[in-house]
Design a protein around this motif. Structure first.
Motif, PDB file in Angstrom:
ATOM      1  N   ASN A 253       0.842  -1.201   0.000  1.00 22.29           N
ATOM      2  CA  ASN A 253       0.000   0.000   0.000  1.00 22.29           C
ATOM      3  C   ASN A 253       0.877   1.251   0.000  1.00 22.29           C
ATOM      4  O   ASN A 253       1.555   1.539   0.985  1.00 22.29           O
ATOM      5  N   LEU A 254       0.842   1.994  -1.107  1.00 24.11           N
ATOM      6  CA  LEU A 254       1.577   3.254  -1.202  1.00 24.11           C
ATOM      7  C   LEU A 254       0.646   4.467  -1.148  1.00 24.11           C
ATOM      8  O   LEU A 254       1.099   5.599  -1.359  1.00 24.11           O
ATOM      9  N   VAL A 255      -0.639   4.250  -0.865  1.00 20.56           N
ATOM     10  CA  VAL A 255      -1.597   5.357  -0.812  1.00 20.56           C
ATOM     11  C   VAL A 255      -1.105   6.394   0.194  1.00 20.56           C
ATOM     12  O   VAL A 255      -0.649   6.054   1.280  1.00 20.56           O
ATOM     13  N   ASP A 256      -1.180   7.642  -0.189  1.00 23.75           N
ATOM     14  CA  ASP A 256      -0.749   8.804   0.583  1.00 23.75           C
ATOM     15  C   ASP A 256       0.763   8.990   0.613  1.00 23.75           C
ATOM     16  O   ASP A 256       1.267   9.862   1.321  1.00 23.75           O
TER      17      ASP A 256
ATOM     18  N   ALA B 247       6.787   1.015   7.029  1.00 25.28           N
ATOM     19  CA  ALA B 247       6.584  -0.428   7.220  1.00 25.28           C
ATOM     20  C   ALA B 247       7.134  -1.281   6.076  1.00 25.28           C
ATOM     21  O   ALA B 247       7.191  -2.505   6.203  1.00 25.28           O
ATOM     22  N   LEU B 248       7.560  -0.671   4.991  1.00 21.13           N
ATOM     23  CA  LEU B 248       8.086  -1.456   3.873  1.00 21.13           C
ATOM     24  C   LEU B 248       9.368  -2.175   4.285  1.00 21.13           C
ATOM     25  O   LEU B 248      10.231  -1.608   4.945  1.00 21.13           O
TER      26      LEU B 248
ATOM     27  N   ARG C  34      11.718  -1.944  -0.334  1.00 20.22           N
ATOM     28  CA  ARG C  34      12.290  -0.611  -0.542  1.00 20.22           C
ATOM     29  C   ARG C  34      13.264  -0.625  -1.718  1.00 20.22           C
ATOM     30  O   ARG C  34      13.219   0.237  -2.586  1.00 20.22           O
ATOM     31  N   ALA C  35      14.158  -1.605  -1.729  1.00 22.25           N
ATOM     32  CA  ALA C  35      15.154  -1.700  -2.804  1.00 22.25           C
ATOM     33  C   ALA C  35      14.482  -1.888  -4.154  1.00 22.25           C
ATOM     34  O   ALA C  35      14.873  -1.261  -5.148  1.00 22.25           O
ATOM     35  N   LEU C  36      13.460  -2.737  -4.207  1.00 22.01           N
ATOM     36  CA  LEU C  36      12.738  -2.973  -5.456  1.00 22.01           C
ATOM     37  C   LEU C  36      12.053  -1.700  -5.937  1.00 22.01           C
ATOM     38  O   LEU C  36      12.134  -1.345  -7.116  1.00 22.01           O
TER      39      LEU C  36
ATOM     40  N   LEU D 278      17.688  11.352  -6.634  1.00 19.59           N
ATOM     41  CA  LEU D 278      16.542  10.724  -5.972  1.00 19.59           C
ATOM     42  C   LEU D 278      16.857  10.463  -4.502  1.00 19.59           C
ATOM     43  O   LEU D 278      17.922   9.949  -4.172  1.00 19.59           O
ATOM     44  N   VAL D 279      15.905  10.853  -3.642  1.00 15.57           N
ATOM     45  CA  VAL D 279      16.023  10.605  -2.209  1.00 15.57           C
ATOM     46  C   VAL D 279      14.757   9.897  -1.772  1.00 15.57           C
ATOM     47  O   VAL D 279      13.644  10.313  -2.117  1.00 15.57           O
ATOM     48  N   PHE D 280      14.912   8.826  -1.013  1.00 15.20           N
ATOM     49  CA  PHE D 280      13.778   8.065  -0.509  1.00 15.20           C
ATOM     50  C   PHE D 280      13.797   8.134   1.016  1.00 15.20           C
ATOM     51  O   PHE D 280      14.796   7.782   1.640  1.00 15.20           O
ATOM     52  N   THR D 281      12.686   8.598   1.588  1.00 19.67           N
ATOM     53  CA  THR D 281      12.531   8.601   3.035  1.00 19.67           C
ATOM     54  C   THR D 281      11.347   7.699   3.371  1.00 19.67           C
ATOM     55  O   THR D 281      10.431   7.531   2.567  1.00 19.67           O
ATOM     56  N   TYR D 282      11.388   7.134   4.550  1.00 19.64           N
ATOM     57  CA  TYR D 282      10.358   6.183   4.973  1.00 19.64           C
ATOM     58  C   TYR D 282       9.839   6.632   6.324  1.00 19.64           C
ATOM     59  O   TYR D 282      10.498   6.462   7.337  1.00 19.64           O
TER      60      TYR D 282
END
Length: 136
Positions: free
Chosen positions: A68-71, A100-101, A106-108, A130-134
Motif C-alpha cells: 500500500n503506497l496510498v498517501d 513499514a516497507l 524498498r530496494a525494489l 533521488l532521495v527516498f525517506t520512509y
C-alpha cells in the motif's frame, strides 16, 4: 490518435488539452524568464512528470506485490543551468514512502523508480537526484 492539442494564449502562456480525457493544463513562463510564474512552466511540467512517472511505476510494482503506497508523497525541485543555453541541469525528487516497507521492497521500489519511461527519456546530462525517506 494525438496526445494533446495546444494553443498560445498570449503573454507567454499556453493551454494544452489532453485529447483522451479533455483535461487542460496551462503554462506560464517563469518569473526569471520574462513570465509571471502564475502556472507551471514547461520545465516545471517536465520535472513534475519525472516524479509522477516514478511514483506511477512504483505504484504498479506495489500493486503486484500487494503493498500500500496510498498517501505516499514526492517533492520535486528543478535546477536550471547557470550557463547558456538555458536548460534543466538537475531534478531532485524526494519521496516519502511507508516506514513499514521491508528492506527488500524498498530496494525494489527504488530500482523501479529509476527506470520509469520519463527518467529514461531525459537527456543524460540532466542529473536526476533521488532521495527516498520512509516515515508514514
Amino acid at each position: 490518435m494525438n496526445t494533446a492539442t495546444a494553443r498560445y494564449l498570449g503573454q507567454l502562456r499556453t493551454e494544452a488539452t489532453h485529447v483522451a480525457s479533455g483535461n487542460v493544463v496551462q503554462t506560464d513562463a517563469p518569473t526569471d524568464n520574462h513570465g509571471r510564474g502564475e502556472a507551471f512552466s514547461p520545465t516545471d511540467l517536465v520535472s513534475a512528470a519525472l516524479g509522477s512517472c516514478m511514483m506511477t511505476i512504483m505504484g504498479i510494482v506495489a500493486e503486484r506485490r500487494q503493498l500500500n503506497l496510498v498517501d505516499s508523497t514526492f517533492v520535486v525541485r528543478k535546477h536550471m543551468s547557470a550557463e547558456a543555453p538555458r536548460r534543466i541541469a538537475q531534478i531532485d525528487v524526494t519521496f516519502t514512502l511507508p516506514a513499514a516497507l521491508s528492506a527488500a521492497d524498498r530496494a525494489l521500489l527504488e530500482r523501479s523508480a529509476a527506470t520509469c519511461p520519463v527518467a529514461l527519456s531525459l537527456h543524460p546530462d540532466i542529473k536526476q537526484n533521488l532521495v527516498f525517506t520512509y516515515e508514514q
